[in-house]
Design an enzyme around this catalytic site. Structure first.
Site, mmCIF file in Angstrom:
data_model
loop_
_atom_site.group_PDB
_atom_site.id
_atom_site.type_symbol
_atom_site.label_atom_id
_atom_site.label_comp_id
_atom_site.label_asym_id
_atom_site.label_seq_id
_atom_site.Cartn_x
_atom_site.Cartn_y
_atom_site.Cartn_z
ATOM 1 N N CYS A 23 0.862 -1.188 0.000
ATOM 2 C CA CYS A 23 0.000 0.000 0.000
ATOM 3 C C CYS A 23 0.893 1.230 0.000
ATOM 4 C CB CYS A 23 -0.908 0.018 1.222
ATOM 5 S SG CYS A 23 -2.052 -1.381 1.333
ATOM 6 N N GLY A 50 -0.895 0.338 -4.696
ATOM 7 C CA GLY A 50 -2.218 -0.162 -4.352
ATOM 8 C C GLY A 50 -3.273 0.472 -5.219
ATOM 9 N N ASN A 124 0.613 0.932 5.801
ATOM 10 C CA ASN A 124 1.263 0.124 4.763
ATOM 11 C C ASN A 124 1.987 -1.003 5.467
ATOM 12 O OD1 ASN A 124 2.655 -0.920 2.540
ATOM 13 N ND2 ASN A 124 4.284 0.596 2.682
ATOM 14 N N GLY A 125 1.652 -2.242 5.124
ATOM 15 C CA GLY A 125 2.270 -3.403 5.745
ATOM 16 C C GLY A 125 1.229 -4.422 6.133
ATOM 17 N N TYR A 271 10.782 -5.178 -7.607
ATOM 18 C CA TYR A 271 9.517 -4.945 -8.284
ATOM 19 C C TYR A 271 8.672 -3.825 -7.692
ATOM 20 C CZ TYR A 271 4.694 -5.920 -9.772
ATOM 21 O OH TYR A 271 3.416 -5.810 -10.235
#
Length: 495
Positions: A23, A50, A124-125, A271
């Protein structure tokens, strides 16, 4: 409300998902600035992390407003909406779901009203100790809970943290954070706020990136430096693992809630992160070019042309061509308008498969022995279709080179890989995978080569998806993404 845009879906085949992104979180404290619009543009720069939902929370010092919806940032927000969100601080998030379904109620920021004001939080995570946190929440307040999906409220681990912090409202947000953050396990980069201040925190391992930037009259926090660049903020530093920062009219203050034990995600370099982002003082593009050079040395090929799989394969292909002496070319063109949306293609269209995203340039590849550089192989279906398409376009040979080691283990820290049973690498050798995708040869970079290409020490990187060594304990059964959406009787212990 869903807002279809008429574009083709990113997930052309729901049964062949690649590595799904993490995210993106963003926050800005800047009195006198249009903070909602700054946050919009910051999230726009982080959209690659995201694409399921997006949201912004804004405060003018007296009240807080949260606006969120399903879809891309550009689908969720328009000019009138942003013009209605007035304030001096804002936080936002663009989400890919890792805990909790992809539904409106799980869009972020999450929000809780408390006796002392509002609390909004973006994450985020992915946390690994949700069982423990649920039990803790019930201890704190039996009437507090993360409601079930049929109650139309959030079932994410983010909402669980927000609910626990709300029970410490009497301590203020900073005090509540110092009570809660040390007990969280897994990966978390939080940006959160009340009516007056913005806060940011990063887990002790620093698994996901989080950076701090400076505006002329304010501060910015972003998942990546690309978010700083788009709003004209100057990069100051990374937020340290185990650090909590507070930003308000008194300035910026830093508090350490845990000792740092850095384990940054190695897959960010392969990536996830944008190539123009800076992580650990290294530009991601430069790292990927170096990865390609190492890949050429470890997995050489006798070929006429090196081509990338756009877009993530481009830097590594440049490095491969440079180190191998084989010319670099663009043999595939990408449809830039294939993005995530809510319109599914028909079966007839889906049968076109990868051609909806990529199409070969026949004049470039016909009769050539190709090295095709891609970032990873998850299930192998995409590479199988790509090799077939290149052969049909006249390629004499197709040699596939992958700029990461075989993905053998799932991620529990914010990347939604397939389960281990669905991954192709654990069950097949490299030679067997090569035959499966129909290539003339297949080569991966080694884990040692990948780590060396980053210029970082192996012990400071999370490599779990490649070697199964998880830096934070993962309880048995934690792979269940919808864990918090099951009714209590169905959960059992660590279910």
């Amino acid at each position: 409300m869903l807002r279809p845009d008429g574009r083709l879906t990113h997930d052309l085949d729901p049964q062949d998902k690649g590595p799904q992104d993490a995210c993106g979180v963003f926050g800005v404290w800047a009195p006198g600035e249009e903070v909602a619009k700054l946050t919009y543009f910051g999230l726009f720069a982080l959209q690659h992390r995201g694409q399921e939902s997006a949201g912004v929370s804004v405060s003018n010092g007296e009240r807080m407003m949260v606006f969120k919806d399903m879809g891309l940032v550009s689908q969720v927000f328009d000019e009138p909406t942003l013009n209605s969100l007035h304030g001096h601080l804002a936080i936002g998030q663009c989400r890919y779901s890792t805990t909790g379904a992809s539904v409106w109620s799980n869009a972020q920021p999450t929000f809780r009203a408390t006796d002392s004001g509002g609390l909004a939080l973006a994450h985020n995570g992915n946390l690994t100790n949700t069982d423990e946190l649920e039990a803790w929440l019930k201890e704190r307040d039996a009437n507090q809970e993360v409601p079930h999906k049929d109650r139309m409220d959030s079932t994410s681990d983010t909402a669980l943290v927000t609910a626990i912090m709300a029970t410490y409202a009497h301590l203020g947000v900073h005090g509540a954070a110092l009570e809660v953050l040390p007990r969280l396990r897994g990966a978390f980069c939080f940006v959160f706020m009340d009516e007056h201040a913005m806060y940011a925190a990063r887990d002790p391992q620093g698994i996901r990136p989080l950076v701090l930037g400076r505006l002329a009259n304010g501060w910015v926090v972003s998942s990546e430096t690309a978010g700083l660049d788009i709003v004209g903020a100057t990069f100051i530093r990374e937020i340290e693992p185990g650090e909590l920062i507070t930003i308000d009219e008194g300035g910026l203050r830093s508090t350490r809630f845990a000792q740092a034990d850095p384990k940054g995600c190695l897959f960010e370099y392969v990536y996830l992160a944008r190539p123009d982002t800076l992580i650990s003082n290294r530009r991601v593009h430069s790292v990927r070019v170096e990865i390609g050079r190492t890949l050429a040395l470890e997995a050489p090929a006798d070929a006429d042309l090196v081509i990338p799989t756009p877009e993530s394969g481009i830097p590594a292909a440049i490095g491969y061509a440079d180190a191998s002496g084989i010319p670099y070319g663009l043999g595939l063109t990408r449809n830039a308008y294939v993005g995530r949306t809510f319109i599914q293609p028909s079966q007839t269209i889906r049968q076109l498969g990868i051609r909806l995203k990529l199409n070969p340039i026949r004049d470039v590849i016909e009769g050539k022995r190709l090295v095709v550089v891609d970032d990873s192989i998850v299930r192998g279906n995409t590479q199988r279709a790509l090799v077939k398409m290149l052969r049909e376009a006249g390629a004499a040979e197709v040699h596939v080179r992958i700029s990461s080691p075989p993905v053998q283990w799932p991620c529990f820290y914010g990347i939604d890989f397939a389960t281990r049973a669905e991954l192709i690498a654990p069950g097949l050798s490299t030679e067997e995978i090569c035959r499966s995708i129909g290539a003339d040869s297949l080569g991966y970079i080694s884990l040692e080569g990948l780590v060396a290409s980053t210029g970082l020490a192996k012990k400071t990187l999370c490599r779990a998806c490649f070697d199964g060594e998880y830096p934070v304990e993962v309880p048995a059964g934690r792979a269940e993404k919808m864990r918090l959406e099951q009714i209590p009787a169905e959960r059992g212990s660590n279910a």
